[in-house]
Write a protein that holds these residues in place. Structure first.
Motif, PDB file in Angstrom:
ATOM      1  N   ASP B 373       0.842  -1.211   0.000  1.00  0.00           N
ATOM      2  CA  ASP B 373       0.000   0.000   0.000  1.00  0.00           C
ATOM      3  C   ASP B 373       0.872   1.255   0.000  1.00  0.00           C
ATOM      4  OD1 ASP B 373      -2.403  -1.352  -0.023  1.00  0.00           O
ATOM      5  OD2 ASP B 373      -2.487  -1.520   2.166  1.00  0.00           O
ATOM      6  N   GLN B 374       2.003   1.178   0.702  1.00  0.00           N
ATOM      7  CA  GLN B 374       2.915   2.326   0.712  1.00  0.00           C
ATOM      8  C   GLN B 374       3.572   2.534  -0.660  1.00  0.00           C
ATOM      9  OE1 GLN B 374       5.527   3.000   4.039  1.00  0.00           O
ATOM     10  NE2 GLN B 374       4.225   1.843   5.433  1.00  0.00           N
ATOM     11  N   LEU B 375       3.831   1.428  -1.362  1.00  0.00           N
ATOM     12  CA  LEU B 375       4.383   1.561  -2.723  1.00  0.00           C
ATOM     13  C   LEU B 375       3.399   2.327  -3.596  1.00  0.00           C
ATOM     14  CD1 LEU B 375       5.787  -2.067  -3.173  1.00  0.00           C
ATOM     15  CD2 LEU B 375       7.154   0.020  -3.125  1.00  0.00           C
ATOM     16  N   TYR B 376       2.124   1.964  -3.478  1.00  0.00           N
ATOM     17  CA  TYR B 376       1.074   2.660  -4.236  1.00  0.00           C
ATOM     18  C   TYR B 376       1.042   4.148  -3.858  1.00  0.00           C
ATOM     19  CZ  TYR B 376      -3.630   3.935  -5.858  1.00  0.00           C
ATOM     20  OH  TYR B 376      -4.701   4.561  -6.454  1.00  0.00           O
ATOM     21  N   LYS B 377       1.117   4.416  -2.567  1.00  0.00           N
ATOM     22  CA  LYS B 377       1.045   5.813  -2.113  1.00  0.00           C
ATOM     23  C   LYS B 377       2.268   6.623  -2.539  1.00  0.00           C
ATOM     24  CE  LYS B 377      -2.039   4.864   1.751  1.00  0.00           C
ATOM     25  NZ  LYS B 377      -2.068   4.416   3.158  1.00  0.00           N
TER      26      LYS B 377
END
Lengths: 247, 462
Positions: B373-377
């Motif tokens: 999810d952090q990669l996406y963000k």
């Protein structure tokens, strides 16, 4: 109950058979299915590339198309996950409709398993089939248990496939390894993407698959591209096509 | 300082030129992942342990300043000298000042990813100090003049034959001998001399306990202990996020760390250092280097929970097929890809895109960092900060327009399919990255939209 059929852009353009099978499968369950004609894309290609701020047009369209149906069903776990996680109305406008959509959108196999609660399916597909667990469906929507977790196994797609007469599900060395499609990843990281796809295909071939199936046509499109390049006789078939077939 | 602006896809493409090697790399790391699965499944309470570890770290991050002060107070009481470094430069300068004070120009160092992050070896080398890495894998990459490619298995990218060749060149082992037992023995003898003659030993820190002012160093080779016990001065360097509140919390983290890392129940050596021996000096350097900045980024602060087990790398299908060096950062793989942009958004703008967002990393993470999810963000942040290539930006704007206008989308679909059918050479060429190793889908005669209009007229609306 009215079900809105959401057919992702690339399925609409390249795999109409998958969409037809999905529609027929839902109709066979006695459901009233509508297909809003003005649908395009969920917006995921932009969002996953870091351009979520450009997806409001897609979001608005999606809300207009689907705000009035009871459920939204799609043969693509990845697009469903995107809508579930990222669909938002413009500030101050129709957020209630967006929330309704996020809550009521289902990937096809989870809809059949959890909402319709299908216990048997009249289908026959006498072949050796490998099931590719697509990541967004599996780890995002939790369509099946993930090998990383210490938890009891389950699989919604496999439960349905086991209802198909003559179908033999094969085992795989890596039950839920990513195929490497990854949306725009398949072109921006071409080398790694293609290598992952080749490895995924190899696992299926080594276990004697005649068909590779899955609940996400995008992964299957990628694997199909590799199979064809290898002149393989093995074909991909979306799970909707198998569940809707009587061979 | 490093400043490589090499992009992940380019480096990964290079790595993939040797497919046999990619297969070997992938299988080696998958084997470690499988060992981790086996070890995790021996503990029915595994998921509870992960939750607990994540919550303990959440507490640490929410009260970091207080725990740091508590740790410093207790460490000072124990007779440890405490140093604070705001960034890599300060960290390196502090280490140098301790060496200078003792007039030492040769040290031994056990594995520490923090010193890799700070590029301490290069710095000290330029200052005329010889650093010998004593972890076997690190010593191998040091001889090869390469950075580690993995945080737990630093030379996992090297085959034993290559190691034999390196040892032949640098340690004088017979040419062509690649027997792991023999090579390990040779390294052991070579390192023993260094342990016995160096007066200063530097180690990393796996866990620092605020309650007691002690720290724990985990190794499988005992090299940290050998260095620290034989030296007159022990310098331990740690990122400020390595703190845990209580000693009893070690029970949670030590059970998770090595099972996640290598599938072992516990590291061979989990050594507690609380106070210097009589006549010994013990220093601890507490390093920020961007950590408090990351702590202030709401979406990314959880990345500081990382205990550096490397499980996310072993499970990452992209890491396994692109190699650690393709991440051009001290910490590779999924966790590195969310830590690196905090250090420099421009240099590391490529890394959050080196992922399919499959989510396996978040599932193996023993402290439950929402890595994917952090990669996406990060992707959203990096694009907004202007780090997207112009061509990509234009393509995305085009897509956004097409998909917001249904009639245009349908026309584009028809046109595209017509082109694919009538002029396949327009798409089936090497300018199309899809086509390089994959065939294009066969264009059907009509879209589903057109089929539906013909066959389900009565239901259509919109």
């Amino acid at each position: 109950m009215t079900v809105g059929l959401f057919i992702p852009c690339y399925v609409d353009q390249f795999y109409p058979k998958v969409a037809i099978a999905t529609l027929e499968l839902l109709e066979k369950q006695g459901l009233q299915v509508v297909y809003p004609l003005n649908q395009t894309c969920c917006g995921q290609p932009m969002a996953n590339s870091g351009f979520e701020h450009l997806t409001q047009g897609c979001n608005n369209l999606f809300i207009q198309n689907f705000k009035e149906v009871d459920y939204i069903v799609s043969p693509s776990g990845s697009c469903v996950l995107h809508i579930k996680d990222h669909l938002h109305a413009e500030v101050g406008k129709e957020e209630a409709a967006a929330t309704h959509i996020r809550k009521k959108i289902y990937e096809l196999t989870e809809f059949l398993t959890d909402v319709v609660k299908v216990e048997n399916i009249i289908a026959r597909f006498p072949h050796k089939v490998g099931m590719h667990q697509s990541c967004h469906g599996q780890r995002g929507l939790k369509l099946s248990q993930m090998t990383e977790l210490v938890a009891d196994p389950f699989s919604k797609p496999e439960k349905l496939l086991r209802m198909v007469e003559g179908l033999e599900l094969i085992d795989l060395n890596r039950k839920d390894e990513c195929c490497g499609f990854g949306g725009t990843f398949c072109v921006t990281e071409e080398a790694v993407s293609a290598k992952m796809g080749k490895d995924r295909v190899k696992d299926h071939l080594e276990h004697g698959a005649e068909y590779i199936t899955g609940a996400d046509m995008s992964c299957l499109m990628h694997l199909e591209g590799i199979l064809r390049r290898q002149n393989s006789k093995v074909q991909v078939k979306h799970i909707a096509e198998i569940l809707n077939s009587y061979a | 300082m490093h400043k490589t602006i090499a992009e992940h896809p380019t480096l990964a493409d290079k790595f993939n030129q040797d497919e046999e090697r990619v297969n070997w790399h992938d299988e080696t790391l998958w084997w470690v992942r499988a060992k981790r699965d086996k070890a995790a499944h021996t503990l029915p309470e595994w998921e509870d342990l992960r939750n607990l570890a994540s919550q303990i770290k959440h507490n640490v991050l929410s009260n970091l300043s207080e725990y740091l002060i508590q740790f410093e107070e207790n460490a000072l009481k124990n007779g440890i000298q405490v140093h604070w470094a705001a960034d890599a430069q300060e960290h390196n300068a502090i280490v140098k000042s301790i060496l200078q004070k003792h007039g030492v120009t040769q040290i031994v160092k056990s594995k520490s990813m923090l010193t890799e992050e700070c590029h301490l070896n290069d710095y000290l080398q330029e200052e005329g100090v010889e650093v010998i890495d004593t972890d076997l894998g690190e010593r191998i990459v040091q001889l090869a003049q390469e950075p580690p490619s993995h945080i737990v298995l630093p030379c996992i990218h090297k085959k034993k034959e290559e190691i034999g060749e390196l040892f032949h060149l640098h340690l004088g082992t017979p040419a062509g001998n690649a027997d792991p037992q023999f090579l390990t023995e040779a390294a052991r003898l070579h390192l023993r001399e260094k342990f016995l003659t160096r007066k200063i030993a530097l180690t990393g820190v796996n866990f620092a306990v605020a309650e007691t002012g002690e720290f724990v160093v985990c190794t499988n080779e005992g090299n940290a202990d050998m260095g620290a016990h034989l030296a007159d001065v022990h310098i331990a360097c740690m990122g400020i996020e390595k703190l845990i509140p209580l000693r009893q919390h070690l029970g949670v983290f030590l059970r998770l760390l090595t099972r996640s890392a290598t599938g072992q129940p516990i590291t061979t050596y989990s050594s507690h250092f609380k106070k210097p021996r009589p006549d010994q000096e013990m220093h601890i350097v507490l390093v920020d280097n961007g950590r408090s900045r990351q702590l202030g980024r709401k979406d990314f602060r959880n990345s500081l929970k990382c205990i550096r087990c490397g499980a996310c790398m072993n499970t990452c299908p992209v890491y396994r097929r692109s190699g650690g060096h393709s991440y051009h950062n001290a910490i590779a793989g999924p966790i590195g890809s969310i830590l690196a942009p905090n250090l420099d958004m421009k240099d590391y703008a490529d890394l959050p895109f080196a992922s399919t967002l499959c989510g396996s990393c978040s599932n193996v993470c023993p402290v439950k960092i929402d890595i994917h999810d952090q990669l996406y963000k990060w992707r959203q942040v990096l694009v907004k900060e202007g780090h997207a290539p112009a061509a990509k930006k234009a393509a995305m704007q085009g897509m956004a327009f097409t998909f917001s206008h249904p009639a245009f989308y349908r026309m584009a679909g028809k046109t595209g399919k017509w082109f694919m059918k009538t002029t396949p050479f327009m798409v089936n060429n090497n300018f199309n990255p899809w086509y390089k190793q994959r065939d294009m889908p066969e264009p059907p005669k009509e879209s589903f939209h057109d089929w539906y209009k013909k066959n389900r007229k009565e239901n259509g609306h919109g």
